[in-house]
Scaffold this active site. Structure first.
Site, short mmCIF file in Angstrom:
data_model
loop_
_atom_site.label_atom_id
_atom_site.label_comp_id
_atom_site.label_asym_id
_atom_site.label_seq_id
_atom_site.Cartn_x
_atom_site.Cartn_y
_atom_site.Cartn_z
N CYS A 17 0.84 -1.19 0.00
CA CYS A 17 0.00 0.00 0.00
C CYS A 17 0.88 1.24 0.00
O CYS A 17 2.08 1.18 0.12
CB CYS A 17 -0.90 0.03 1.22
SG CYS A 17 -0.01 0.34 2.72
N HIS A 38 9.10 15.80 -13.54
CA HIS A 38 10.49 15.61 -13.18
C HIS A 38 10.72 14.13 -12.86
O HIS A 38 9.91 13.52 -12.19
CB HIS A 38 10.83 16.47 -11.97
CG HIS A 38 12.29 16.54 -11.68
ND1 HIS A 38 13.14 17.40 -12.32
CD2 HIS A 38 13.06 15.83 -10.81
CE1 HIS A 38 14.37 17.22 -11.87
NE2 HIS A 38 14.35 16.29 -10.96
CO CO Z 1 13.29 19.39 -13.17
#
Ligand code: CO
Ligand code: CO
Ligand code: CO
Length: 348
Positions: free
Chosen positions: A17, A139
């Site tokens: 989980c 990112h």
């Molecule tokens: Co970045």
């Protein structure tokens, strides 16, 4: 990389989980820090909610949230869908409409084939498309353990923000997805869950809370949250603390996976459930007749769980009807807000 199907859940250290840092630990880390003050910050860390809200103008505020975690299922595409639905849920829980998102990714490039990453992101994109959300960036870092999620920004009218604590005595509590995903995912990781239940739990976790949010926008309610890592009772405890109210829950009504009760009886309970009980158990009184597996279900950490809505008693039935008509099949009235005892949840 061999032709063996990858089992993503076997690459995760914790049990089945989305393990969050225990809230007590986070409180200790943040305690006494000098947080920036801004009159337009309508919901910030001071009264932590599902998402932060920042007023841009009299009729527009930004809702912002971020969620990411390691896989709880083996299929990378399904994992991507679930992680995105989970991240988007905090916007819906605030009464907002999600607009833009950014990927946050940790990927073990040395040990995992890059096609896995592609499938995860494809799953996320499918869910974003369903939500009408545009991906604006993200990112990615190289990390020993795969993790994926989104940072999401949405809109809300400043007068229509749904926070956790604006409870009124007599409000009915509606829960919109079945409980037990933590226990079921623990069974998946242990190799005990069959295809049918695995697909059922994936389907529910990947389902957006969008329809629920759109339906409830037509009703006059104040309080809402989504049930995630702290489990039903952990999130209910967050609602009642400092609210001036308590709650009464009827455990027999709780929507759940029947398999979860069986596996709980076998001891397949994720560590997070014990942490939730340890941290929030003092806000809860169980009536003696509530069996142990139902108690476990109440503390089971959920991934991409349902919304928990507090609605005026007179509107509860019509909201429930509208939710079911919209396809939110699991929606159930599970209890109510009471005046006394304050800051306590009685589970009968
Ligand atoms: Co970045
Ligand atoms: Co939330
Ligand atoms: Co969240």
């Amino acid at each position: 990389m061999t032709g063996e199907p990858i089992r993503l859940t076997q690459t995760v250290k914790g049990a089945g989980c989305a393990a969050k840092l225990a809230p007590g630990d986070l409180d200790r880390a943040l305690c006494g820090l000098d947080l920036p003050v801004d009159d337009n910050l309508l919901v910030g860390l001071e009264r932590a909610d599902d998402a932060g809200v920042y007023r841009v103008s009299d009729d527009l505020a930004l809702v912002q949230t971020l969620d990411f975690f390691p896989p709880m299922v083996d299929d990378p595409y399904a994992f991507g869908r679930i992680a995105a639905a989970n991240a988007l849920s905090d916007i819906y829980a605030m009464g907002g409409t999600p607009k833009t998102a950014m990927n946050i990714v940790a990927f073990p490039a040395k040990t995992m084939d890059i096609s896995v990453l592609r499938a995860v992101i494809e799953g996320g994109l499918a869910t974003m498309r369903e939500a009408g959300v545009v991906l604006v960036g993200g990112h990615t870092i190289d990390d020993p353990e795969l993790k994926y999620g989104l940072s999401v920004t949405g809109y809300v009218h400043p007068a229509k923000i749904l926070t956790k604590k604006q409870l009124r005595t007599g409000d009915k509590l509606i829960l919109t997805k079945p409980l037990g995903t933590g226990i079921v995912c623990t069974a998946i990781k242990a190799g005990l869950a069959g295809t049918e239940v695995t697909e059922r739990v994936i389907g529910n976790m990947a389902t957006l809370n969008r329809v629920t949010a759109e339906v409830m926008a037509d009703f006059s309610l104040n309080a809402c949250t989504d049930i995630t890592g702290f489990g039903l009772l952990g999130h209910l405890a967050e609602m009642v603390v400092d609210s001036g109210h308590g709650m009464r829950i009827d455990s027999a009504t709780l929507p759940h996976y029947p398999e979860a009760l069986e596996w709980a009886a076998m001891g397949l309970i994720p560590a997070g459930a014990y942490n939730n009980k340890k941290f929030r158990g003092n806000f809860v009184t169980f009536v003696e007749s509530v069996v142990q597996t139902r108690r476990d279900l109440c503390f089971d950490p959920q991934t991409s769980g349902g919304l928990l809505i507090a609605v005026a008693a007179g509107e509860a039935d019509s909201l429930l009807f509208a939710l079911k008509a919209g396809g939110v099949a699991a929606a159930t009235i599970i209890g109510e807000v009471v005046a006394e005892p304050q800051e306590m949840i009685l589970v009968a």
